[in-house]
Design a protein around this motif. Structure first.
Motif, PDB file in Angstrom:
ATOM      1  N   SER A 109      -5.597  -2.287  -5.008  1.00 49.75           N
ATOM      2  CA  SER A 109      -5.555  -1.413  -3.843  1.00 49.75           C
ATOM      3  C   SER A 109      -6.827  -0.591  -3.785  1.00 49.75           C
ATOM      4  O   SER A 109      -7.351  -0.169  -4.815  1.00 49.75           O
ATOM      5  CB  SER A 109      -4.365  -0.458  -3.925  1.00 49.75           C
ATOM      6  OG  SER A 109      -3.163  -1.160  -3.891  1.00 49.75           O
ATOM      7  N   SER A 147      -4.850  -3.561   0.388  1.00 47.72           N
ATOM      8  CA  SER A 147      -4.191  -3.974  -0.848  1.00 47.72           C
ATOM      9  C   SER A 147      -3.898  -5.458  -0.791  1.00 47.72           C
ATOM     10  O   SER A 147      -3.729  -6.041   0.276  1.00 47.72           O
ATOM     11  CB  SER A 147      -2.902  -3.171  -1.076  1.00 47.72           C
ATOM     12  OG  SER A 147      -1.996  -3.378  -0.034  1.00 47.72           O
ATOM     13  N   ASP A 177       0.810  -1.211   0.000  1.00 44.54           N
ATOM     14  CA  ASP A 177       0.000   0.000   0.000  1.00 44.54           C
ATOM     15  C   ASP A 177       0.851   1.272   0.000  1.00 44.54           C
ATOM     16  O   ASP A 177       0.338   2.357  -0.222  1.00 44.54           O
ATOM     17  CB  ASP A 177      -0.992   0.015   1.155  1.00 44.54           C
ATOM     18  CG  ASP A 177      -0.343  -0.102   2.514  1.00 44.54           C
ATOM     19  OD1 ASP A 177       0.843  -0.440   2.581  1.00 44.54           O
ATOM     20  OD2 ASP A 177      -1.033   0.147   3.508  1.00 44.54           O
ATOM     21  N   ILE A 224      -6.141   1.853   3.785  1.00 40.10           N
ATOM     22  CA  ILE A 224      -5.800   1.313   2.472  1.00 40.10           C
ATOM     23  C   ILE A 224      -5.775  -0.196   2.608  1.00 40.10           C
ATOM     24  O   ILE A 224      -5.136  -0.737   3.509  1.00 40.10           O
ATOM     25  CB  ILE A 224      -4.443   1.827   1.971  1.00 40.10           C
ATOM     26  CG1 ILE A 224      -4.506   3.330   1.703  1.00 40.10           C
ATOM     27  CG2 ILE A 224      -4.033   1.072   0.706  1.00 40.10           C
ATOM     28  CD1 ILE A 224      -3.189   3.941   1.275  1.00 40.10           C
ATOM     29  N   MET A 232       0.341   3.300  -3.140  1.00 41.96           N
ATOM     30  CA  MET A 232      -0.819   4.192  -3.174  1.00 41.96           C
ATOM     31  C   MET A 232      -0.569   5.412  -2.299  1.00 41.96           C
ATOM     32  O   MET A 232      -0.912   6.527  -2.669  1.00 41.96           O
ATOM     33  CB  MET A 232      -2.085   3.471  -2.737  1.00 41.96           C
ATOM     34  CG  MET A 232      -3.321   4.351  -2.865  1.00 41.96           C
ATOM     35  SD  MET A 232      -4.858   3.493  -2.533  1.00 41.96           S
ATOM     36  CE  MET A 232      -5.164   2.758  -4.127  1.00 41.96           C
TER      37      MET A 232
END
Length: 106
Positions: free
Chosen positions: A93, A74, A50, A72, A53
């Protein structure tokens, strides 16, 4: 599995001559002064995917505005696809962030 165990136990197992703690620490927690990412510490094996992201977003602003109410999720996936008849890797994600009102309150 044995190699990973040697990395994880490198600090405690002084008899292990294969792995130095300094190297194991880089693998587990990320390099402190990476030549490829000098301003970032990606976190090695201790952190999830993550981070990609988080890096793409202004996560500090999201964290501040949402008062830490974000997540988050993922997941890496690997497998054979019958559609394309080959093995593939995927990264999915999802960012869950609250909707802010006009006063930027969650």
């Amino acid at each position: 599995a044995t190699w990973l165990k040697s990395i994880v136990l490198a600090r405690e197992d002084r008899l292990n001559g294969n792995v130095r703690w300094e190297d194991a620490r880089d693998v587990l927690y990320g390099a402190e002064k990476s030549s490829m990412f000098p301003d970032l510490q990606w976190g090695g094996m201790s952190i999830s995917s993550d981070v990609y992201m988080q890096e793409a977003l202004n996560i500090s602003l999201i964290d501040s505005l949402s008062r830490g109410r974000w997540r988050i999720f993922s997941k890496f996936g690997f497998g054979f696809t019958t559609v394309r008849q080959r093995y593939e890797t995927t990264l999915n994600s999802y960012l869950c962030a609250p909707v802010l009102d006009d006063m930027e309150n969650p």
